[in-house]
Design a protein around this motif. Structure first.
Motif, short mmCIF file in Angstrom:
data_model
loop_
_atom_site.label_atom_id
_atom_site.label_comp_id
_atom_site.label_asym_id
_atom_site.label_seq_id
_atom_site.Cartn_x
_atom_site.Cartn_y
_atom_site.Cartn_z
N ALA A 217 -36.81 12.55 -11.94
CA ALA A 217 -37.40 13.43 -13.19
C ALA A 217 -38.52 12.70 -13.47
O ALA A 217 -39.67 12.90 -13.96
N ASP A 218 -38.13 11.52 -13.85
CA ASP A 218 -39.50 10.31 -14.08
C ASP A 218 -40.50 10.35 -13.62
O ASP A 218 -41.40 9.48 -13.33
N GLY A 219 -40.56 10.86 -11.92
CA GLY A 219 -41.43 10.63 -11.06
C GLY A 219 -40.82 9.66 -9.89
O GLY A 219 -41.44 9.21 -9.17
N SER A 220 -39.98 9.13 -10.17
CA SER A 220 -40.05 7.34 -8.88
C SER A 220 -39.39 7.64 -7.73
O SER A 220 -38.42 9.10 -8.21
N LEU A 221 -39.28 7.28 -7.13
CA LEU A 221 -38.86 7.09 -5.86
C LEU A 221 -37.14 7.35 -5.68
O LEU A 221 -36.68 5.84 -5.85
N ASN A 222 -36.04 8.23 -5.68
CA ASN A 222 -35.19 7.82 -5.08
C ASN A 222 -34.74 6.62 -3.90
O ASN A 222 -34.64 7.55 -2.52
N ASP A 223 -34.31 5.82 -3.70
CA ASP A 223 -34.77 5.07 -2.81
C ASP A 223 -33.37 5.01 -2.00
O ASP A 223 -33.94 5.00 -0.70
N ARG A 224 -32.58 5.96 -2.41
CA ARG A 224 -30.78 5.70 -1.25
C ARG A 224 -31.54 7.52 -0.12
O ARG A 224 -31.41 7.09 1.00
N THR A 225 -32.70 8.59 -0.58
CA THR A 225 -32.88 9.01 0.51
C THR A 225 -34.44 8.82 0.64
O THR A 225 -34.35 9.07 2.12
N TRP A 226 -35.00 8.24 0.63
CA TRP A 226 -36.34 7.13 1.03
C TRP A 226 -36.17 6.77 2.11
O TRP A 226 -36.72 6.96 3.52
N TYR A 227 -35.21 5.66 2.18
CA TYR A 227 -34.14 4.87 3.23
C TYR A 227 -33.65 5.43 4.25
O TYR A 227 -34.32 5.23 5.21
N PHE A 228 -33.15 6.57 3.41
CA PHE A 228 -31.85 7.83 4.58
C PHE A 228 -33.24 8.12 5.93
O PHE A 228 -32.96 7.97 6.75
N ILE A 229 -34.56 8.41 5.08
CA ILE A 229 -35.05 9.07 5.74
C ILE A 229 -36.18 8.09 6.65
O ILE A 229 -36.32 8.54 8.21
N GLN A 230 -36.90 7.49 6.05
CA GLN A 230 -37.62 5.96 6.43
C GLN A 230 -36.31 5.21 8.16
O GLN A 230 -37.50 5.14 8.91
N GLU A 231 -35.61 5.72 8.10
CA GLU A 231 -34.28 4.56 8.90
C GLU A 231 -34.12 5.74 9.80
O GLU A 231 -33.23 5.32 10.62
N THR A 232 -34.18 6.75 9.63
CA THR A 232 -34.13 8.17 10.91
C THR A 232 -34.86 7.41 12.40
O THR A 232 -35.64 7.98 12.09
N THR A 233 -33.96 7.54 13.42
CA THR A 233 -34.99 6.90 14.42
C THR A 233 -35.46 8.62 15.24
O THR A 233 -35.35 9.72 14.01
N GLY A 234 -36.91 8.38 15.03
CA GLY A 234 -37.46 9.39 15.54
C GLY A 234 -38.54 9.70 14.61
O GLY A 234 -39.15 9.88 14.58
N VAL A 235 -38.49 9.18 13.23
CA VAL A 235 -39.88 9.44 11.65
C VAL A 235 -40.50 8.86 11.64
O VAL A 235 -40.09 7.87 11.85
N ILE A 236 -41.52 9.08 12.31
CA ILE A 236 -42.95 8.58 11.86
C ILE A 236 -42.75 8.16 10.18
O ILE A 236 -42.69 6.72 10.42
N ASN A 237 -43.20 9.21 9.34
CA ASN A 237 -43.46 8.65 7.57
C ASN A 237 -43.48 10.03 7.10
O ASN A 237 -43.26 11.01 8.30
N PHE A 238 -43.81 10.19 6.35
CA PHE A 238 -44.42 11.69 5.11
C PHE A 238 -45.05 11.48 5.24
O PHE A 238 -46.10 11.17 5.68
N ALA A 239 -45.17 13.56 5.68
CA ALA A 239 -47.16 13.52 5.71
C ALA A 239 -47.12 13.55 4.54
O ALA A 239 -46.73 13.68 3.23
N GLY A 240 -48.68 13.79 4.52
CA GLY A 240 -49.91 13.19 3.37
C GLY A 240 -49.44 12.09 2.51
O GLY A 240 -49.92 11.16 4.06
N ASN A 241 -49.30 11.16 1.80
CA ASN A 241 -49.74 10.30 1.06
C ASN A 241 -48.27 9.13 1.65
O ASN A 241 -46.83 9.65 1.32
N LYS A 242 -47.94 8.59 2.04
CA LYS A 242 -46.81 8.03 2.28
C LYS A 242 -45.89 6.92 2.03
O LYS A 242 -45.16 6.72 2.38
N THR A 243 -46.87 6.53 1.21
CA THR A 243 -45.55 5.66 0.34
C THR A 243 -45.33 6.30 -1.25
O THR A 243 -44.47 6.05 -1.51
#
Length: 189
Positions: A80-106
């Protein structure tokens, strides 16, 4: 500051290796179960559409991805405060075959609610309606393969992708005339 959508209303476009969309979706779904992430990972979509074509007189249907190289994920990524949920961020980033999020990468931003509604409606519509596959383009020279103008060459003047119709300019009695043909009635000249 923009109001953050509720966790279950956050949808993101994730860039993946081309041709690996289904594997990435399956891998994410498998990991959601094994790592107990169902409280913040809700749905993973690989939007497809049915396309039909006629080859050697036989109609075939197949599924085709209409956002190749991307999967759409409904997940709780931003708090709600706009900060990243580290748990889901790393979950996606560490998935085999994922390059990154579309748009703003960070700092990925969720899709707008109107974009999500349009996308989900488009997915539903395209899965239900079968579209003809048209490989010709305006300006191509084609040969009429069936009908009263069989064996005549012509030029593609217009294409109606939704109906699978091709407007072809053929020579009739010395005059160029536009004829409407089904996709399967023409072949590359």
């Amino acid at each position: 500051m923009a109001i953050m959508p509720a966790p279950q209303d956050q949808w993101y476009v994730v860039h993946v290796l081309y041709g690996q969309e289904g594997k990435v979706r399956d891998n994410i779904n498998r990991r959601i179960a094994s790592e107990e992430m169902s409280d913040c990972m809700f749905e993973v979509l690989v939007p497809t559409e049915m396309v039909s074509e006629v080859k050697k007189g036989k109609k075939t249907s197949s599924k085709r991805k209409f956002f190749p190289g991307y999967v759409i994920v409904n997940m709780h990524l931003l708090e709600a405060d706009g900060s990243l949920n580290d748990r889901t961020w790393y979950f996606i980033q560490e998935t085999t075959g994922v390059i990154n999020f579309a748009g703003n990468k960070t700092r990925p931003m969720p899709m707008r609610p109107t974009e999500v509604e349009q996308m989900l409606a488009q997915i539903k519509e395209r899965e239900e309606d079968e579209k003809p596959r048209i490989t010709h383009e305006v300006g191509d020279t084609v040969k009429v393969a069936d009908g009263p103008f069989e064996s005549q060459n012509g030029m593609v003047e217009e294409i109606d992708h939704d109906k699978g119709k091709i407007m072809v300019s053929v020579d009739i009695f010395g005059r160029k005339t536009i004829v409407e043909l089904e996709n399967w009635q023409v072949e590359t000249a």
